[in-house]
Design a protein around this motif. Sequence first.
Motif, short mmCIF file in Angstrom:
data_model
loop_
_atom_site.label_atom_id
_atom_site.label_comp_id
_atom_site.label_asym_id
_atom_site.label_seq_id
_atom_site.Cartn_x
_atom_site.Cartn_y
_atom_site.Cartn_z
N GLY A 54 0.84 -1.19 0.00
CA GLY A 54 0.00 0.00 0.00
C GLY A 54 0.87 1.24 0.00
O GLY A 54 2.05 1.19 -0.38
N HIS A 55 0.30 2.36 0.46
CA HIS A 55 1.00 3.64 0.35
C HIS A 55 2.05 3.86 1.45
O HIS A 55 2.12 3.12 2.41
CB HIS A 55 -0.01 4.79 0.34
CG HIS A 55 -0.98 4.78 1.49
ND1 HIS A 55 -0.63 5.20 2.75
CD2 HIS A 55 -2.28 4.39 1.56
CE1 HIS A 55 -1.69 5.09 3.55
NE2 HIS A 55 -2.70 4.59 2.85
N LYS A 56 2.85 4.88 1.22
CA LYS A 56 3.79 5.36 2.23
C LYS A 56 3.02 5.81 3.46
O LYS A 56 1.83 6.12 3.38
CB LYS A 56 4.57 6.55 1.69
CG LYS A 56 5.71 6.18 0.76
CD LYS A 56 6.42 7.47 0.36
CE LYS A 56 7.30 7.28 -0.85
NZ LYS A 56 7.57 8.53 -1.55
N THR B 286 -4.00 0.05 4.45
CA THR B 286 -2.85 -0.28 3.61
C THR B 286 -2.14 -1.56 4.08
O THR B 286 -1.82 -2.44 3.28
CB THR B 286 -1.88 0.93 3.57
OG1 THR B 286 -2.16 1.69 2.38
CG2 THR B 286 -0.42 0.51 3.56
N LEU C 217 -0.26 -2.98 -6.42
CA LEU C 217 -0.58 -1.88 -5.52
C LEU C 217 -1.95 -2.10 -4.89
O LEU C 217 -2.90 -2.51 -5.57
CB LEU C 217 -0.59 -0.54 -6.26
CG LEU C 217 0.59 -0.19 -7.17
CD1 LEU C 217 0.49 1.27 -7.61
CD2 LEU C 217 1.91 -0.43 -6.49
N ASP D 184 -4.69 0.11 -2.15
CA ASP D 184 -5.01 1.30 -1.36
C ASP D 184 -4.31 2.58 -1.82
O ASP D 184 -4.23 3.54 -1.05
CB ASP D 184 -4.71 1.02 0.13
CG ASP D 184 -5.41 2.03 1.05
OD1 ASP D 184 -6.51 2.49 0.68
OD2 ASP D 184 -4.84 2.36 2.10
N HIS D 185 -3.79 2.60 -3.02
CA HIS D 185 -3.22 3.84 -3.57
C HIS D 185 -2.92 3.60 -5.04
O HIS D 185 -2.88 2.45 -5.50
CB HIS D 185 -1.93 4.25 -2.84
CG HIS D 185 -0.72 3.44 -3.22
ND1 HIS D 185 -0.63 2.08 -3.02
CD2 HIS D 185 0.46 3.79 -3.80
CE1 HIS D 185 0.54 1.64 -3.44
NE2 HIS D 185 1.23 2.65 -3.92
N ASN D 186 -2.74 4.68 -5.77
CA ASN D 186 -2.25 4.54 -7.14
C ASN D 186 -1.28 5.65 -7.50
O ASN D 186 -0.43 5.46 -8.35
CB ASN D 186 -3.43 4.49 -8.14
CG ASN D 186 -4.21 5.80 -8.20
OD1 ASN D 186 -3.82 6.73 -8.90
ND2 ASN D 186 -5.31 5.91 -7.47
N GLU D 187 -1.36 6.79 -6.83
CA GLU D 187 -0.49 7.91 -7.20
C GLU D 187 0.98 7.55 -6.93
O GLU D 187 1.32 7.11 -5.85
CB GLU D 187 -0.90 9.16 -6.43
CG GLU D 187 -2.33 9.57 -6.74
CD GLU D 187 -2.65 11.02 -6.35
OE1 GLU D 187 -1.77 11.87 -6.47
OE2 GLU D 187 -3.79 11.26 -5.93
N GLN E 284 2.78 8.64 -3.81
CA GLN E 284 2.49 7.96 -2.54
C GLN E 284 3.07 6.56 -2.52
O GLN E 284 2.87 5.81 -1.56
CB GLN E 284 0.97 7.88 -2.32
CG GLN E 284 0.30 9.23 -2.21
CD GLN E 284 -1.21 9.12 -2.32
OE1 GLN E 284 -1.77 8.04 -2.37
NE2 GLN E 284 -1.88 10.27 -2.36
N SER E 285 3.75 6.18 -3.61
CA SER E 285 4.18 4.80 -3.75
C SER E 285 5.68 4.65 -3.50
O SER E 285 6.36 5.58 -3.05
CB SER E 285 3.80 4.28 -5.13
OG SER E 285 3.82 2.87 -5.14
N ASP F 29 -8.02 -0.47 -5.36
CA ASP F 29 -7.96 0.83 -4.69
C ASP F 29 -9.34 1.48 -4.61
O ASP F 29 -10.24 1.14 -5.38
CB ASP F 29 -7.00 1.74 -5.47
CG ASP F 29 -6.69 3.03 -4.72
OD1 ASP F 29 -6.85 3.06 -3.48
OD2 ASP F 29 -6.28 4.01 -5.36
#
Lengths: 270, 270
Positions: free
Chosen positions: A9-11, A17, A74, A76-79, A82-83, A97
């Motif tokens: 998931g994201h940072k 996540t 991925l 819970d995020h796609n940008e 944030q990855s 997501d």
Amino acid sequence: MENQVLIFGHKNPDTDTICSSLVKEILDKKMGYENRKAVRLGNVNKETQYILNYLGIEAQDLIEKVEEGQEVILVDHNEFGQSVEGIEKAKILSVTDHHRIANFETAEPLYYNAKPYGCTSTILFEEFKQNGLKIDKKEAILMASAIISDTLLLKSPTTTDHDKKALEELAKIAEIDVNEYGLEMLKAGTDLDDFTGEQLVNLDAKSLEKNGVKFVIAQVNTVSIPDLLKRQEELESAIHNEIAKKGLDFLVFAITDILNSNSEILVLRK
Amino acid sequence: MENQVLIFGHKNPDTDTICSSLVKEILDKKMGYENRKAVRLGNVNKETQYILNYLGIEAQDLIEKVEEGQEVILVDHNEFGQSVEGIEKAKILSVTDHHRIANFETAEPLYYNAKPYGCTSTILFEEFKQNGLKIDKKEAILMASAIISDTLLLKSPTTTDHDKKALEELAKIAEIDVNEYGLEMLKAGTDLDDFTGEQLVNLDAKSLEKNGVKFVIAQVNTVSIPDLLKRQEELESAIHNEIAKKGLDFLVFAITDILNSNSEILVLRK
């Protein structure tokens, strides 16, 4: 392991996540994809740690970057912002997501399953059902926890009927009382006991200046305003110190109950 | 109609784009969303017209742009450059697609269902199944035609087992012999009878110059090379005219059989 596909998931990982990446690994393995490995991009927060302790499991491994061509999934995020570092040159096999899509692109076609729900785990829950896969107690606890966290016990405005239905069914498998378990979990996440008064006043503080008036607006989240107000004297003393130290005209300190969005406001002047 | 949600595929619509947008309207209506309307962004090609004639239906309405805030659903594409004028300020409710994701973004969470299959209609077919919806003969013909078109009768390298399985099941409902119907459809799409020799030589022609040698490489697609070669004399005469008119050293004319990628090459010098 060769050809391992990393799932993350994201940072600044939150509960959805962490839990959704663990669940996605299990889901994919049940679908016959053995080479899946959930990882994380940052430290586990207190709320998530409560769930891991409840289950008696360790958090997945931490990674900081991926190599060119690494196969990834991925949740819970796609940008890309944030990855993981190196995501631009990774090979993205799939995304699950519940956020808007932005600053995302791939070189190849992929699986992309987005739904405008309150939580990624609700989408994963529906994938279990669609594929006729059994949900075990551990998976149910992970997904239920993610839904409780992202929807604040189904009270946030992003909550959908899909989240409600999923949580109801997952709670049965997980053998938890949603309100009791959920409150303990959210309480663990907003546990402020380790913080000094000074730290609390600076946790989320914005310094502002308007028409020559200097002030700070600070906020903390809790599930029990009265609990924190037991430390009111200590807090007021810390606020006075901040005002003196920074030469402020006043400081607004908001204590927000995340479950009902009520706030108690302390305002102190110089 | 107020609050109508427009469904469309990409500009320069092909069969998958036209058929998938028509099918998505039907699918959504069966799911209870009445306010759906399939539209198109360009002229229907000969192959697609064959299918519409077969079904005895008209093509959906043509649109050229959308207003700010218009609710839309995309099928068979996601890149804004391939979409309708005004897409940046439309509200995208969902995307069903089998392409890579690029030059796409939304302000809000949405439904996004992408799968790396040979055809968008195969994804829609699986949505019918997952939701337990009945597929009628008309829908089956639309989806089968899209799969036949995008996978060139399951022969293109992008064909997946999902496309094969979907086409097999759809053909039964559609009551068509896939090879017989498919060949007629593809033949209609590559029907070159309306073109003069000169037009054929210029349909897809690249002018090149290398080391002072001027030449043209031209190509036409067909499902029957022998059929086109019945016009060999006329073609050669047209090629000679091109060579003279443009002062070429030579012209390469490739007649490609789209079903097996074989080509017959005519090369004439000045």
